[in-house]
Design an enzyme around this catalytic site. Structure first.
Site, PDB file in Angstrom:
ATOM      1  N   THR A  45       0.384  -1.105  -0.503  1.00  0.00           N
ATOM      2  CA  THR A  45       0.057  -0.036   0.096  1.00  0.00           C
ATOM      3  C   THR A  45       0.675   0.928   0.123  1.00  0.00           C
ATOM      4  OG1 THR A  45      -1.173   1.236   1.362  1.00  0.00           O
ATOM      5  CG2 THR A  45       0.114  -0.106   2.566  1.00  0.00           C
ATOM      6  N   ASP A  46       0.189   2.353  -0.613  1.00  0.00           N
ATOM      7  CA  ASP A  46       1.333   3.497  -0.957  1.00  0.00           C
ATOM      8  C   ASP A  46       0.964   4.317   0.814  1.00  0.00           C
ATOM      9  OD1 ASP A  46      -1.600   4.262   0.228  1.00  0.00           O
ATOM     10  OD2 ASP A  46      -1.555   6.481  -1.755  1.00  0.00           O
ATOM     11  N   GLU A  47       0.106   3.348   1.950  1.00  0.00           N
ATOM     12  CA  GLU A  47       0.478   3.912   3.592  1.00  0.00           C
ATOM     13  C   GLU A  47       1.409   3.710   3.934  1.00  0.00           C
ATOM     14  OE1 GLU A  47      -4.136   3.264   5.711  1.00  0.00           O
ATOM     15  OE2 GLU A  47      -4.380   3.059   2.628  1.00  0.00           O
TER      16      GLU A  47
ATOM     17  N   TYR B 165      -1.738  -0.538  10.962  1.00  0.00           N
ATOM     18  CA  TYR B 165      -2.302  -1.137   9.413  1.00  0.00           C
ATOM     19  C   TYR B 165      -0.962  -0.871   8.479  1.00  0.00           C
ATOM     20  CZ  TYR B 165      -3.224  -2.093   4.360  1.00  0.00           C
ATOM     21  OH  TYR B 165      -3.619  -2.009   2.558  1.00  0.00           O
TER      22      TYR B 165
ATOM     23  N   LYS C 123       2.770  -3.866   6.700  1.00  0.00           N
ATOM     24  CA  LYS C 123       3.131  -3.976   5.853  1.00  0.00           C
ATOM     25  C   LYS C 123       4.385  -2.603   5.613  1.00  0.00           C
ATOM     26  CE  LYS C 123       0.271  -4.803   2.927  1.00  0.00           C
ATOM     27  NZ  LYS C 123       0.072  -5.564   2.275  1.00  0.00           N
TER      28      LYS C 123
HETATM   29  P1  NAD Z   1      -9.253  -7.315   1.732  1.00  0.00           P
HETATM   30  O1  NAD Z   1      -9.409  -6.952   2.941  1.00  0.00           O
HETATM   31  O2  NAD Z   1     -10.681  -7.097   1.041  1.00  0.00           O
HETATM   32  O3  NAD Z   1      -8.921  -8.826   1.625  1.00  0.00           O
HETATM   33  C1  NAD Z   1      -8.258  -9.987   2.532  1.00  0.00           C
HETATM   34  C2  NAD Z   1      -8.506 -11.217   2.165  1.00  0.00           C
HETATM   35  O4  NAD Z   1      -7.250 -11.756   2.895  1.00  0.00           O
HETATM   36  C3  NAD Z   1     -10.101 -11.935   2.422  1.00  0.00           C
HETATM   37  O5  NAD Z   1     -10.160 -12.575   1.562  1.00  0.00           O
HETATM   38  C4  NAD Z   1      -8.851 -12.501   3.807  1.00  0.00           C
HETATM   39  O6  NAD Z   1     -10.375 -13.926   3.978  1.00  0.00           O
HETATM   40  C5  NAD Z   1      -7.596 -13.079   3.429  1.00  0.00           C
HETATM   41  N1  NAD Z   1      -7.042 -13.310   4.668  1.00  0.00           N
HETATM   42  C6  NAD Z   1      -5.935 -12.522   5.681  1.00  0.00           C
HETATM   43  N2  NAD Z   1      -5.844 -13.021   6.602  1.00  0.00           N
HETATM   44  C7  NAD Z   1      -5.890 -14.031   5.826  1.00  0.00           C
HETATM   45  C8  NAD Z   1      -4.991 -15.123   6.635  1.00  0.00           C
HETATM   46  N3  NAD Z   1      -4.299 -15.048   7.731  1.00  0.00           N
HETATM   47  N4  NAD Z   1      -4.446 -16.425   6.107  1.00  0.00           N
HETATM   48  C9  NAD Z   1      -4.834 -16.084   4.511  1.00  0.00           C
HETATM   49  N5  NAD Z   1      -6.085 -15.220   4.136  1.00  0.00           N
HETATM   50  C10 NAD Z   1      -6.422 -14.321   5.360  1.00  0.00           C
HETATM   51  O7  NAD Z   1      -8.605  -6.348   1.703  1.00  0.00           O
HETATM   52  P2  NAD Z   1      -7.989  -6.422   0.054  1.00  0.00           P
HETATM   53  O8  NAD Z   1      -8.452  -4.404  -0.036  1.00  0.00           O
HETATM   54  O9  NAD Z   1      -8.546  -6.765  -1.002  1.00  0.00           O
HETATM   55  O10 NAD Z   1      -6.392  -5.825  -0.170  1.00  0.00           O
HETATM   56  C11 NAD Z   1      -5.508  -6.871  -0.516  1.00  0.00           C
HETATM   57  C12 NAD Z   1      -4.191  -6.288  -0.083  1.00  0.00           C
HETATM   58  O11 NAD Z   1      -4.056  -5.212  -1.053  1.00  0.00           O
HETATM   59  C13 NAD Z   1      -3.580  -6.046   0.781  1.00  0.00           C
HETATM   60  O12 NAD Z   1      -2.201  -7.006   1.332  1.00  0.00           O
HETATM   61  C14 NAD Z   1      -4.290  -4.708   0.865  1.00  0.00           C
HETATM   62  O13 NAD Z   1      -2.682  -4.282   2.308  1.00  0.00           O
HETATM   63  C15 NAD Z   1      -3.360  -4.454  -0.105  1.00  0.00           C
HETATM   64  N6  NAD Z   1      -3.989  -2.938  -1.003  1.00  0.00           N
HETATM   65  C16 NAD Z   1      -5.340  -2.318  -0.494  1.00  0.00           C
HETATM   66  C17 NAD Z   1      -5.369  -1.076  -1.011  1.00  0.00           C
HETATM   67  C18 NAD Z   1      -7.428  -1.218  -0.875  1.00  0.00           C
HETATM   68  O14 NAD Z   1      -7.511   0.430  -1.219  1.00  0.00           O
HETATM   69  N7  NAD Z   1      -8.028  -2.346  -0.875  1.00  0.00           N
HETATM   70  C19 NAD Z   1      -4.651   0.204  -1.751  1.00  0.00           C
HETATM   71  C20 NAD Z   1      -3.105  -1.362  -1.510  1.00  0.00           C
HETATM   72  C21 NAD Z   1      -2.736  -2.390  -1.076  1.00  0.00           C
HETATM   73  P1  TYD Z   2     -11.281   3.830   4.554  1.00  0.00           P
HETATM   74  O1  TYD Z   2     -11.750   3.682   3.276  1.00  0.00           O
HETATM   75  O2  TYD Z   2     -10.879   3.601   5.543  1.00  0.00           O
HETATM   76  O3  TYD Z   2      -9.039   3.829   3.524  1.00  0.00           O
HETATM   77  P2  TYD Z   2      -8.303   4.083   4.291  1.00  0.00           P
HETATM   78  O4  TYD Z   2      -7.785   4.271   5.599  1.00  0.00           O
HETATM   79  O5  TYD Z   2      -6.921   3.039   4.236  1.00  0.00           O
HETATM   80  O6  TYD Z   2      -7.418   5.375   3.517  1.00  0.00           O
HETATM   81  O7  TYD Z   2     -10.565   5.511   3.993  1.00  0.00           O
HETATM   82  C1  TYD Z   2     -10.493   7.061   3.589  1.00  0.00           C
HETATM   83  C2  TYD Z   2     -10.982   7.622   4.264  1.00  0.00           C
HETATM   84  O8  TYD Z   2     -12.024   7.989   4.560  1.00  0.00           O
HETATM   85  C3  TYD Z   2      -9.894   8.600   4.795  1.00  0.00           C
HETATM   86  O9  TYD Z   2      -9.601   9.422   5.213  1.00  0.00           O
HETATM   87  C4  TYD Z   2     -11.035   7.526   6.555  1.00  0.00           C
HETATM   88  C5  TYD Z   2     -12.199   8.791   5.578  1.00  0.00           C
HETATM   89  N1  TYD Z   2     -13.186   7.730   6.485  1.00  0.00           N
HETATM   90  C6  TYD Z   2     -14.043   8.974   7.559  1.00  0.00           C
HETATM   91  O10 TYD Z   2     -14.416   9.652   6.744  1.00  0.00           O
HETATM   92  N2  TYD Z   2     -15.092   7.855   6.600  1.00  0.00           N
HETATM   93  C7  TYD Z   2     -15.068   6.677   7.514  1.00  0.00           C
HETATM   94  O11 TYD Z   2     -16.924   5.812   8.176  1.00  0.00           O
HETATM   95  C8  TYD Z   2     -13.838   5.697   7.008  1.00  0.00           C
HETATM   96  C9  TYD Z   2     -14.712   4.416   7.245  1.00  0.00           C
HETATM   97  C10 TYD Z   2     -13.280   6.408   6.065  1.00  0.00           C
END
Ligand code: NAD
Ligand code: TYD
Length: 364
Positions: free
Chosen positions: A142-144, A167, A171
């Site tokens: 992630t960019d975070e 988080y 990561k």
């Molecule tokens: P998500 O929470 O929707 O899905 C995570 C998946 O991992 C689920 O299917 C869960 O069952 C599985 N999982 C969790 N713990 C596990 C374990 N111990 N063993 C096996 N499986 C397990 O997450 P996402 O949003 O799809 O993110 C996927 C990846 O991309 C993550 O690594 C996250 O850090 C990265 N990422 C997400 C975003 C975003 O905006 N969602 C952005 C950048 C990077």
């Molecule tokens: P989120 O979707 O949780 O992603 P991330 O924290 O990984 O960026 O949140 C996106 C942005 O929205 C973040 O600045 C937090 C804000 N946010 C709210 O204002 N209200 C909410 O209920 C949630 C879940 C997030």
């Protein structure tokens, strides 16, 4: 659900996708299953609250797809599966992914995101120890990890790590371990750091699906703090295509930033979603905006994320395909068309989480 009938003889490559039942993972699995019929795609997922095999109904009977329920925090389970499938490539997405949950329970993030990743690295190292030629361990991050930006500037691949939530710290630690295995053991790795994703199958604890779901239910729309926090939003199918590109063409040992070129302040985004939903639901203009409620801020809330993805564009020719407005509209429509999916995920456990997280909700 498990499909073990895959014909090994027709299989050129076996790819192990972790977290394939989650939001992004399910889009990655679908893309790979359809695009590479001669690959065997093994989806390894523990099916936590965020994992949902309903995301993959259309691929579950594909001859090149296998599902294995396993926990990446279990070294024995992971070692056994690596020995069973001997994957040529790993695309690692499994993680605990929600910042608010990490604030409530940091240890779960250390266990899954750090320990789980190291277990996978060890298992890959073990099966590739004699010949790592043509193999690849792709870590999705992630960019975070880069921390928080002010009004100006972009994260590049050179930006110093400065994670500020449990988080992002977990990561960041996992990214460091992946690079350590490259330098120490020559494990052939590649990494990407991506901005916020949105699209179908997004679990409604995250901002965009939560707002859409609450508008549907006429519930308050919780905006943290002053609402001027900024995120760069990427269409999830574009992230999946970037992962495909980097997995196949990225240089070993390198990191690629992925972004949407699509910055929004949270309040502007929430208002945009309100207007789209009013239109789709046939409500009078401005009806949903009245639900917006400013709530207590998230502790340590990062002010702004924004990505410079020029390395990915210049080296590998990848760019996002979809414009923001079209992507938000398509996402809102998907949630309206897939009410059964939404009802299944907002189960009892979700309600409990929601009540706990938003107990302080109130008008500003
Ligand atoms: P998500 O929470 O929707 O899905 C995570 C998946 O991992 C689920 O299917 C869960 O069952 C599985 N999982 C969790 N713990 C596990 C374990 N111990 N063993 C096996 N499986 C397990 O997450 P996402 O949003 O799809 O993110 C996927 C990846 O991309 C993550 O690594 C996250 O850090 C990265 N990422 C997400 C975003 C975003 O905006 N969602 C952005 C950048 C990077
Ligand atoms: P989120 O979707 O949780 O992603 P991330 O924290 O990984 O960026 O949140 C996106 C942005 O929205 C973040 O600045 C937090 C804000 N946010 C709210 O204002 N209200 C909410 O209920 C949630 C879940 C997030």
């Amino acid at each position: 659900m498990t499909n073990n009938d895959t014909n090994d003889a027709m299989t050129k490559q076996t790819l192990l996708i972790t977290g394939g039942a989650g939001f992004i993972g399910s889009h990655v699995v679908r893309l790979l299953v359809y695009k590479y019929p001669d690959y065997r795609i093994v989806n390894l997922d523990a099916l936590t609250y965020a994992g949902n095999l309903e995301n993959l109904r259309d691929v579950e009977h594909a001859p090149n797809y296998v599902f294995e329920r396993a926990d990446i925090t279990s070294p024995d389970e992971i070692k056994a599966l690596f020995e069973k499938y001997r994957p040529d490539g790993v695309i690692h997405l499994a993680a605990e992914s929600h910042v608010d949950r990490s604030i409530a329970n940091p240890l779960a993030f250390v266990e899954t995101n750090v320990m789980g990743t190291v277990n996978l690295l060890n298992a890959a190292r073990n099966i590739w120890k004699d010949d790592a030629g043509g193999k690849r361990f792709y870590h999705v991050s992630t960019d975070e990890v880069y921390g928080s930006l002010g009004e100006e500037g972009l994260f590049t691949e050179e930006t110093r790590y400065d994670p500020r939530s449990p988080y992002s710290a977990s990561k960041a630690a996992s990214d460091h371990f992946v690079r350590a295995y490259f330098h120490t053991y020559d494990l052939p790795v590649v990494l990407s750091n991506c901005s916020n994703n949105y699209g179908p199958n997004h679990f409604p604890e995250k901002l965009i699906p939560l707002i859409i779901n609450n508008i549907k239910q006429d519930k308050p729309l919780p905006v943290y703090g002053d609402g001027k926090y900024t995120r760069d939003w990427l269409w999830v199918k574009d992230h999946a295509s970037a992962i495909d590109t980097i997995f196949h063409k990225g240089r070993t040992g390198e990191t690629y930033n992925i972004g949407g070129n699509n910055e929004w302040k949270n309040i502007d985004l929430v208002e945009k979603l309100c207007d789209i939903m009013d239109e789709l639901l046939g409500k009078p203009a401005g009806a949903s905006r009245r639900l917006i409620t400013f709530v207590k801020d998230r502790p340590g809330h990062d002010r702004r994320y924004a990505i410079d993805a020029s390395k990915l564009k210049t080296e590998l020719g990848w760019e996002p395909s979809i414009k923001a407005e079209a992507g938000f509209r398509e996402t809102a429509q998907w949630y309206l068309d897939n009410d059964a999916w939404l009802q299944h995920v907002v189960s009892g456990a979700y309600q409990q989480y929601y009540n706990q997280q938003y107990q302080t909700t109130g008008n500003k």
